[in-house]
Design an enzyme around this catalytic site. Structure first.
Site, PDB file in Angstrom:
ATOM      1  N   HIS A  29       2.035  -6.988 -95.280  1.00  0.00           N
ATOM      2  CA  HIS A  29       3.103  -7.971 -95.477  1.00  0.00           C
ATOM      3  C   HIS A  29       4.484  -7.317 -95.578  1.00  0.00           C
ATOM      4  CE1 HIS A  29      -0.002 -10.918 -95.836  1.00  0.00           C
ATOM      5  NE2 HIS A  29      -0.585 -10.199 -96.784  1.00  0.00           N
TER       6      HIS A  29
ATOM      7  N   THR B  59      13.973 -33.523-102.212  1.00  0.00           N
ATOM      8  CA  THR B  59      12.880 -33.136-101.307  1.00  0.00           C
ATOM      9  C   THR B  59      12.542 -31.655-101.381  1.00  0.00           C
ATOM     10  OG1 THR B  59      14.486 -32.633 -99.577  1.00  0.00           O
ATOM     11  CG2 THR B  59      13.552 -34.873 -99.594  1.00  0.00           C
TER      12      THR B  59
ATOM     13  N   ASP C 217      19.916 -30.298-108.586  1.00  0.00           N
ATOM     14  CA  ASP C 217      20.919 -31.353-108.456  1.00  0.00           C
ATOM     15  C   ASP C 217      20.463 -32.525-109.319  1.00  0.00           C
ATOM     16  OD1 ASP C 217      18.921 -32.602-107.004  1.00  0.00           O
ATOM     17  OD2 ASP C 217      20.099 -32.861-105.175  1.00  0.00           O
TER      18      ASP C 217
ATOM     19  N   HIS D 170       2.138 -12.979-100.283  1.00  0.00           N
ATOM     20  CA  HIS D 170       2.378 -12.665 -98.867  1.00  0.00           C
ATOM     21  C   HIS D 170       3.864 -12.590 -98.499  1.00  0.00           C
ATOM     22  CE1 HIS D 170      -1.848 -13.905 -97.203  1.00  0.00           C
ATOM     23  NE2 HIS D 170      -1.918 -13.104 -98.266  1.00  0.00           N
TER      24      HIS D 170
ATOM     25  N   CYS E 181      15.569 -30.048-105.899  1.00  0.00           N
ATOM     26  CA  CYS E 181      16.375 -31.199-105.457  1.00  0.00           C
ATOM     27  C   CYS E 181      15.402 -32.342-105.177  1.00  0.00           C
ATOM     28  CB  CYS E 181      17.269 -30.845-104.269  1.00  0.00           C
ATOM     29  SG  CYS E 181      16.418 -30.312-102.772  1.00  0.00           S
TER      30      CYS E 181
HETATM   31  C1  RB5 Z   1      19.873 -36.303-102.987  1.00  0.00           C
HETATM   32  O1  RB5 Z   1      19.720 -37.665-102.784  1.00  0.00           O
HETATM   33  C2  RB5 Z   1      19.016 -35.522-101.988  1.00  0.00           C
HETATM   34  O2  RB5 Z   1      19.564 -35.628-100.708  1.00  0.00           O
HETATM   35  C3  RB5 Z   1      18.873 -34.081-102.405  1.00  0.00           C
HETATM   36  O3  RB5 Z   1      18.357 -34.026-103.684  1.00  0.00           O
HETATM   37  C4  RB5 Z   1      17.933 -33.240-101.559  1.00  0.00           C
HETATM   38  O4  RB5 Z   1      16.719 -33.877-101.377  1.00  0.00           O
HETATM   39  C5  RB5 Z   1      18.468 -32.698-100.312  1.00  0.00           C
HETATM   40  O5  RB5 Z   1      17.796 -31.981 -99.566  1.00  0.00           O
END
Ligand code: RB5
Length: 146
Positions: free
Chosen positions: A132, A66, A8, A97, A64
């Site tokens: 595994h 996080t 994203d 694994h 993304c």
């Molecule tokens: C975008 O701000 C953020 O929410 C997205 O990149 C991601 O971290 C969502 O899990």
């Protein structure tokens, strides 16, 4: 082996860095700019490409902010085993694994060079199999997924 990458807006910079650094044929599925967008669309797109190949012989990279949202979406699909990795040992274990076919990064919490090394490990490490195998089989059976 086909390799796909998608992010994203929050992962756009790290995706660009990985594409520049990796000397490999990787198909970039977007996003193509840092304008705010919705990560499920890009996770879905990457998974569809992976599933249209043999998902056990292909790999995906999702990024993304996080890494959490991309992981959540990707792991809803049968045949996808997505691993959110923060360091090299996680990338190695995700392959050895868990036979992960998608590696996920949080661009806001992972250094570019660490992510690059994780990808190199992820693309060059085989599944250990053995004990595994049954654990992956149980994962599918107990959750009624294939
Ligand atoms: C975008 O701000 C953020 O929410 C997205 O990149 C991601 O971290 C969502 O899990």
């Amino acid at each position: 082996m086909s390799v796909f990458i998608a992010s994203d807006h929050a992962g756009f910079g790290l995706k660009k860095f990985l594409m520049e650094q990796l000397n490999a044929a990787i198909t970039d599925l977007g996003t193509d700019n840092p304008i705010s967008c919705d990560y499920p669309i890009f996770a879905h797109k990457l998974v569809q490409h992976l599933l249209s190949c043999n998902p056990d012989e292909s790999r995906g990279i999702l990024i993304c902010g996080t890494g959490i949202g991309m992981s959540m979406v990707a792991n809803r699909y049968d045949g996808i085993r997505a691993a959110l990795c923060f360091h090299e040992e996680m990338a190695e274990m995700a392959r050895r694994h868990n036979n992960a076919n998608v590696i996920v990064f949080g661009a806001r919490n992972t250094d570019n060079d660490v992510a690059l090394e994780c990808v190199r490990i992820f693309l060059n490490t085989e599944f250990d199999g053995g004990r595994h195998e049954n654990r992956l089989h149980l994962m599918n059976e107990l959750t009624k997924r294939r």
